[in-house]
Write a protein that holds these residues in place. Structure first.
Motif, mmCIF file in Angstrom:
data_model
loop_
_atom_site.group_PDB
_atom_site.id
_atom_site.type_symbol
_atom_site.label_atom_id
_atom_site.label_comp_id
_atom_site.label_asym_id
_atom_site.label_seq_id
_atom_site.Cartn_x
_atom_site.Cartn_y
_atom_site.Cartn_z
ATOM 1 N N SER A 79 -6.762 12.451 12.488
ATOM 2 C CA SER A 79 -5.343 12.653 12.163
ATOM 3 C C SER A 79 -4.823 11.495 11.319
ATOM 4 O O SER A 79 -4.004 10.695 11.754
ATOM 5 C CB SER A 79 -4.523 12.774 13.450
ATOM 6 N N ILE A 80 -5.317 11.397 10.120
ATOM 7 C CA ILE A 80 -4.866 10.389 9.166
ATOM 8 C C ILE A 80 -4.736 11.087 7.823
ATOM 9 O O ILE A 80 -5.413 12.097 7.569
ATOM 10 C CB ILE A 80 -5.870 9.214 9.091
ATOM 11 N N ASP A 81 -3.823 10.597 6.998
ATOM 12 C CA ASP A 81 -3.653 11.272 5.715
ATOM 13 C C ASP A 81 -4.959 11.213 4.926
ATOM 14 O O ASP A 81 -5.706 10.236 4.988
ATOM 15 C CB ASP A 81 -2.507 10.633 4.929
ATOM 16 N N HIS A 82 -5.236 12.279 4.205
ATOM 17 C CA HIS A 82 -6.537 12.437 3.560
ATOM 18 C C HIS A 82 -6.787 11.396 2.471
ATOM 19 O O HIS A 82 -7.936 11.010 2.235
ATOM 20 C CB HIS A 82 -6.653 13.846 2.988
ATOM 21 N N GLY A 83 -5.734 10.952 1.803
ATOM 22 C CA GLY A 83 -5.922 9.919 0.789
ATOM 23 C C GLY A 83 -6.455 8.634 1.396
ATOM 24 O O GLY A 83 -7.394 8.016 0.871
ATOM 25 N N THR A 84 -5.867 8.222 2.518
ATOM 26 C CA THR A 84 -6.346 7.017 3.201
ATOM 27 C C THR A 84 -7.790 7.177 3.643
ATOM 28 O O THR A 84 -8.612 6.264 3.492
ATOM 29 C CB THR A 84 -5.448 6.717 4.415
ATOM 30 N N GLY A 85 -8.118 8.347 4.189
ATOM 31 C CA GLY A 85 -9.494 8.580 4.624
ATOM 32 C C GLY A 85 -10.485 8.530 3.481
ATOM 33 O O GLY A 85 -11.576 7.954 3.610
ATOM 34 N N ALA A 86 -10.126 9.125 2.338
ATOM 35 C CA ALA A 86 -11.036 9.136 1.190
ATOM 36 C C ALA A 86 -11.258 7.729 0.646
ATOM 37 O O ALA A 86 -12.389 7.343 0.324
ATOM 38 C CB ALA A 86 -10.479 10.047 0.096
ATOM 39 N N PHE A 87 -10.192 6.951 0.545
ATOM 40 C CA PHE A 87 -10.349 5.584 0.044
ATOM 41 C C PHE A 87 -11.086 4.697 1.055
ATOM 42 O O PHE A 87 -11.801 3.771 0.661
ATOM 43 C CB PHE A 87 -8.983 4.989 -0.292
ATOM 44 N N ALA A 88 -10.911 4.982 2.346
ATOM 45 C CA ALA A 88 -11.680 4.246 3.352
ATOM 46 C C ALA A 88 -13.171 4.549 3.217
ATOM 47 O O ALA A 88 -14.020 3.649 3.349
ATOM 48 C CB ALA A 88 -11.184 4.604 4.752
ATOM 49 N N LEU A 89 -13.512 5.813 2.948
ATOM 50 C CA LEU A 89 -14.911 6.161 2.692
ATOM 51 C C LEU A 89 -15.452 5.405 1.479
ATOM 52 O O LEU A 89 -16.611 4.970 1.470
ATOM 53 C CB LEU A 89 -15.040 7.665 2.458
ATOM 54 N N ALA A 90 -14.610 5.255 0.460
ATOM 55 C CA ALA A 90 -15.036 4.515 -0.731
ATOM 56 C C ALA A 90 -15.321 3.056 -0.395
ATOM 57 O O ALA A 90 -16.274 2.462 -0.918
ATOM 58 C CB ALA A 90 -13.965 4.612 -1.817
ATOM 59 N N GLY A 99 -14.414 -3.801 -5.254
ATOM 60 C CA GLY A 99 -13.071 -4.244 -5.613
ATOM 61 C C GLY A 99 -12.162 -3.083 -5.958
ATOM 62 O O GLY A 99 -10.991 -3.041 -5.550
ATOM 63 N N ALA A 100 -12.691 -2.101 -6.691
ATOM 64 C CA ALA A 100 -11.898 -0.921 -7.045
ATOM 65 C C ALA A 100 -11.508 -0.130 -5.804
ATOM 66 O O ALA A 100 -10.374 0.357 -5.690
ATOM 67 C CB ALA A 100 -12.681 -0.043 -8.013
ATOM 68 N N ALA A 101 -12.439 0.004 -4.855
ATOM 69 C CA ALA A 101 -12.137 0.743 -3.625
ATOM 70 C C ALA A 101 -11.060 0.034 -2.810
ATOM 71 O O ALA A 101 -10.137 0.677 -2.283
ATOM 72 C CB ALA A 101 -13.414 0.911 -2.803
ATOM 73 N N LEU A 102 -11.156 -1.286 -2.700
ATOM 74 C CA LEU A 102 -10.135 -2.042 -1.965
ATOM 75 C C LEU A 102 -8.774 -1.918 -2.642
ATOM 76 O O LEU A 102 -7.747 -1.720 -1.976
ATOM 77 C CB LEU A 102 -10.547 -3.512 -1.874
ATOM 78 N N GLY A 103 -8.758 -2.032 -3.963
ATOM 79 C CA GLY A 103 -7.495 -1.922 -4.676
ATOM 80 C C GLY A 103 -6.872 -0.547 -4.544
ATOM 81 O O GLY A 103 -5.659 -0.413 -4.318
ATOM 82 N N ALA A 104 -7.689 0.502 -4.667
ATOM 83 C CA ALA A 104 -7.169 1.862 -4.537
ATOM 84 C C ALA A 104 -6.646 2.113 -3.126
ATOM 85 O O ALA A 104 -5.592 2.741 -2.942
ATOM 86 C CB ALA A 104 -8.263 2.868 -4.887
ATOM 87 N N PHE A 105 -7.370 1.620 -2.126
ATOM 88 C CA PHE A 105 -6.920 1.782 -0.736
ATOM 89 C C PHE A 105 -5.587 1.071 -0.521
ATOM 90 O O PHE A 105 -4.649 1.640 0.054
ATOM 91 C CB PHE A 105 -7.980 1.226 0.215
ATOM 92 N N GLY A 106 -5.496 -0.175 -0.980
ATOM 93 C CA GLY A 106 -4.248 -0.915 -0.816
ATOM 94 C C GLY A 106 -3.096 -0.275 -1.560
ATOM 95 O O GLY A 106 -1.976 -0.176 -1.038
ATOM 96 N N GLY A 107 -3.342 0.175 -2.784
ATOM 97 C CA GLY A 107 -2.289 0.835 -3.544
ATOM 98 C C GLY A 107 -1.816 2.113 -2.883
ATOM 99 O O GLY A 107 -0.611 2.403 -2.855
ATOM 100 N N TRP A 108 -2.742 2.882 -2.330
ATOM 101 C CA TRP A 108 -2.352 4.132 -1.664
ATOM 102 C C TRP A 108 -1.538 3.857 -0.402
ATOM 103 O O TRP A 108 -0.629 4.626 -0.070
ATOM 104 C CB TRP A 108 -3.584 4.965 -1.337
ATOM 105 N N GLN A 109 -1.833 2.767 0.297
ATOM 106 C CA GLN A 109 -1.030 2.422 1.471
ATOM 107 C C GLN A 109 0.412 2.124 1.072
ATOM 108 O O GLN A 109 1.358 2.492 1.778
ATOM 109 C CB GLN A 109 -1.630 1.212 2.199
ATOM 110 N N LEU A 110 0.598 1.481 -0.066
ATOM 111 C CA LEU A 110 1.953 1.231 -0.556
ATOM 112 C C LEU A 110 2.655 2.533 -0.926
ATOM 113 O O LEU A 110 3.858 2.688 -0.710
ATOM 114 C CB LEU A 110 1.904 0.292 -1.762
ATOM 115 N N VAL A 111 1.891 3.475 -1.483
ATOM 116 C CA VAL A 111 2.464 4.783 -1.818
ATOM 117 C C VAL A 111 2.942 5.494 -0.556
ATOM 118 O O VAL A 111 4.074 5.994 -0.484
ATOM 119 C CB VAL A 111 1.426 5.644 -2.566
#
Length: 348
Positions: A183-194, A216-228
């Motif tokens: 039960s987590i938003d799918h964007g967060t789950g996908a970036f966590a997999l990355a 580095g790209a995966a960490l940045g995308a995950f962090g950016g999506w959390q801000l979104v």
């Protein structure tokens, strides 16, 4: 021991020499630059399905890390069966053919086959353009065309592309099941997999430029999506108390992902390997965050206020921690201390 089954001769025999460049252009449909541009444009301009597009961005990053790790694990060479000798092409086409048809590195499994499977089938499953049947038919045609071009160009054996497609399908099935289970938003789950895939790739393939950049790209995308997601929760909150929990949770997630990037940029030389990977992560964080701010007036107001107060807090903290401020404070303290003593004990 060769992995081939004699597939090159019958395939390459039916392709005339003048069509070699066309085959090389077809293979670009599975190249990293094209897939990244394609997925990025969908994420930016398909606002109605942005979370689904974010999932595909995460899957793309995870797939790139996965194929890099697999290639290093198997370390199998490519075949040496070029479709045409580059010297036989007109001189004006030689640079284009060399840039699009030549490949280096390990050959098993096929990265083009794996990535086209993940991206095209992922988009067919997630997006709602046209009908379900047409989306999957188009994805299948694209995957088949790229796989055929890799064999025709002589840069992969048949088993390489079959394995790439199989791994891509297996990855999609497992990833979608994981996203549906928790039960987590799918964007967060996908970036966590990355991030997980990027970490595994870093361990398996060694600390090289590609693995550091992907992590580095995966960490940045995950962090950016959390801000979104944080911005969405705050904008949708009716009361300030409703935003406390997402503010804490998403803030911690974002800080945990972006802090290593900030440390790498601050501690290492700008052109060093860790700093370059961190810069790519920061760029991707901005890439994930900016389109949401652009298309949401409430998000723009929120982020403007957040940036303003964060900047003011940083400037205030910097002022308080400055040695000049402390020296000035001590000087004023001594002066007022002298005045206070003279007031308590006046001279007689």
């Amino acid at each position: 021991m060769s992995r081939g089954i004699g597939e090159f001769e019958p395939v390459q025999a039916v392709i005339p020499e003048w069509a070699a460049v066309l085959v090389a252009l077809v293979t670009q449909l599975g190249d990293v630059w094209f897939l990244s541009l394609f997925v990025g444009l969908i994420y930016w301009f398909h606002a109605e399905k942005r979370e689904d597009a974010a999932v595909i961005v995460g899957f793309t990053l995870a797939g790139l890390a996965l194929i890099s790790a697999l290639k290093h694990v198997f370390s199998l060479p490519r075949p040496g069966e070029p479709l045409v000798a580059i010297e036989t092409l007109p001189w004006i086409l030689q640079p284009l053919y060399e840039a699009t048809a030549m490949a280096g590195g390990y050959g098993f499994p096929s990265g083009h086959a794996l990535m086209t499977t993940i991206v095209y089938l992922g988009l067919a499953h997630r997006l709602s353009i046209s009908t379900h049947r047409r989306r999957f038919a188009g994805a299948g045609i694209g995957i088949a065309a790229v796989c055929f071009s890799r064999i025709a160009l002589g840069v992969h054996y048949l088993v390489d592309v079959v394995a790439g497609v199989a791994v891509g399908i297996a990855f999609l099935l497992c990833a979608e099941r994981l996203l549906a289970r928790y039960s987590i938003d799918h964007g967060t789950g996908a970036f966590a997999l990355a991030i997980v895939a990027g970490t595994v790739n870093l361990v398996v393939s060694g600390v090289d430029a590609n693995s550091v950049s992907l992590l580095g790209a995966a960490l940045g995308a995950f962090g950016g999506w959390q801000l979104v997601v944080l911005g969405r929760h705050v904008c949708a909150a009716d009361r300030p108390s409703d935003a406390v929990r997402p503010l804490v949770v998403r803030g911690v997630f974002a800080a945990g992902a972006l802090a290593p990037l900030a440390v790498a940029i601050d501690e290492f030389h700008l052109f060093s390997l860790p700093a370059r990977g961190a810069v790519r992560g920061v760029v991707l964080a901005a890439f994930v965050t900016v389109p949401v701010m652009k298309h949401s007036e409430r998000a723009q107001r929120f982020w403007t206020a957040l940036v303003f107060w964060t900047t003011m807090a940083a400037l205030g903290l910097r002022f308080l921690l400055s040695p000049t401020t402390w020296r000035r404070g001590l000087t004023l303290g001594r002066q007022y201390g002298v005045r206070l003593r003279s007031w308590i004990r006046p001279e007689t």
